[in-house]
Design a protein around this motif. Structure first.
Motif, mmCIF file in Angstrom:
data_model
loop_
_atom_site.group_PDB
_atom_site.id
_atom_site.type_symbol
_atom_site.label_atom_id
_atom_site.label_comp_id
_atom_site.label_asym_id
_atom_site.label_seq_id
_atom_site.Cartn_x
_atom_site.Cartn_y
_atom_site.Cartn_z
ATOM 1 N N THR A 145 -15.703 -8.261 30.812
ATOM 2 C CA THR A 145 -15.973 -9.606 30.316
ATOM 3 C C THR A 145 -15.498 -9.745 28.878
ATOM 4 O OG1 THR A 145 -17.952 -9.688 31.717
ATOM 5 C CG2 THR A 145 -17.782 -11.343 29.994
ATOM 6 N N LYS A 172 -27.429 -18.592 26.029
ATOM 7 C CA LYS A 172 -26.123 -17.991 26.302
ATOM 8 C C LYS A 172 -25.363 -18.861 27.297
ATOM 9 C CE LYS A 172 -28.435 -14.401 27.513
ATOM 10 N NZ LYS A 172 -28.826 -13.116 28.118
ATOM 11 N N TYR A 174 -21.738 -18.966 29.500
ATOM 12 C CA TYR A 174 -20.534 -18.285 29.969
ATOM 13 C C TYR A 174 -19.674 -19.298 30.711
ATOM 14 C CZ TYR A 174 -22.768 -13.703 29.196
ATOM 15 O OH TYR A 174 -23.369 -12.590 28.644
ATOM 16 N N ALA A 276 -17.909 -14.835 27.874
ATOM 17 C CA ALA A 276 -19.132 -15.145 27.134
ATOM 18 C C ALA A 276 -18.758 -16.187 26.087
ATOM 19 C CB ALA A 276 -19.699 -13.889 26.496
ATOM 20 N N ARG A 277 -18.883 -17.452 26.447
ATOM 21 C CA ARG A 277 -18.326 -18.543 25.656
ATOM 22 C C ARG A 277 -19.073 -18.784 24.348
ATOM 23 N NH1 ARG A 277 -13.843 -20.993 24.226
ATOM 24 N NH2 ARG A 277 -13.776 -23.235 24.520
#
Length: 307
Positions: A145, A172, A174, A276-277
């Motif tokens: 990732t 979080k 993604y 993981a934006r």
């Protein structure tokens, strides 16, 4: 009165020492114990490490090849991999202050040393680059990732940041590229029980009380594929990959789910389309609202690449 312990041996080339406790026993030498305790490491390797001064006891005294065995002693040593593959992608530091370092991690780079990776890990690279021996990740993402990873600098404040994750007070987000299925309704929430599967490095869903939850929504559709936003409430290993595969929309280039795909270790042509934006939280030390965002972008038009 107990004997005072010396400070932990220093970091060398970004790598901190490993530690093994010596139990009560009748091994002739410490070397004999180490060879038996770590069968994958040849005696010659231990002798070379000792010759270079890379094996010491808890008092900082070097361990020599013929040193007699002594139970109830801690021994520190430095790992070294002779043939470690180079990961041809570089991390980018997004933010740094006296408490935190925030990094944009590329695909294929492990966060911490494990198995065949030591120098080619995000943690060791950052220690070498920034000169911060106390650096530790607050959370982790898979080596497959890409995206945002947050590190703690000071041990005194580290647990305050860890507590945010324990209390689920971190937002979080993604993104993933995966097949589009018209029969599914979005947004949706997948909550299930994730347990160890087979082989050991794969996880699977099982009956029982849920221990993993992910909110899933659609951001964009392009033919047979879609870009999804994934918001995990919990942080189980491989959670997003397991949940997407269970919905029948496995993430593009996933070599573990729904089934194993044999890919060479040095094949970097098909990165997992999982990013993981962003990560956001209220800083427990400064009181500031924090939000860090990856500069990477998954390409829906050309799945299998990262812009």
């Amino acid at each position: 009165m107990s004997t005072p312990r010396h400070a932990l041996p220093p970091t060398r080339n970004g790598v901190g020492p490993s530690c093994v406790g010596l139990p009560a026993g009748d091994w002739p030498t410490i070397t004999d114990f180490l060879v038996q305790r770590f069968p994958a490491i040849d005696r010659a390797v231990w002798l070379q490490r000792m010759h270079e001064g890379h094996v010491v006891d808890e008092h900082g005294v070097p361990v020599t090849p013929a040193r007699a065995y002594q139970g109830h002693l801690r021994v520190y040593y430095y790992r070294d991999l002779v043939q470690e593959p180079r990961i041809p992608f570089d991390e980018v530091v997004l933010y740094q202050d006296e408490h935190l370092v925030v990094v944009d991690k590329p695909h294929f780079l492990p966060v911490t040393p494990s198995g065949r990776y030591l120098q080619e890990t995000l943690l060791v690279r950052l220690k070498r680059k920034l000169g911060i021996d106390t650096l530790q990740p607050i959370h982790r993402i898979d080596l497959d990732t890409a995206g945002v990873v947050v590190f703690s600098i000071q041990s005194a404040t580290r647990d305050a940041y860890h507590a945010l994750f324990r209390r689920h007070e971190v937002a979080k987000q993604y993104e993933a590229i995966a097949p589009w299925r018209a029969g599914l309704t979005f947004p949706c929430v997948r909550h299930s029980r994730i347990v160890a599967g087979a082989p050991f490095f794969r996880l699977c869903e099982a009956a029982g009380a849920p221990n993993a939850e992910t909110r899933i929504d659609v951001l964009e559709i392009n033919g047979a594929l879609s870009r999804y936003r994934l918001e995990p409430t919990t942080g189980r290993k491989h959670q997003l990959r397991v949940h997407m595969a269970a919905l029948g929309i496995p993430i593009v280039n996933d070599r573990f789910y729904p089934s194993l795909v044999d890919v060479a270790d040095d094949d970097f042509s098909r990165p997992l389309q999982l990013l993981a934006r962003s990560i956001a939280f209220l800083d427990p030390v400064t009181g500031q609202a924090r939000r860090f965002k990856s500069a990477y972008r998954l390409s829906l038009g050309h799945p299998g690449t990262t812009e």
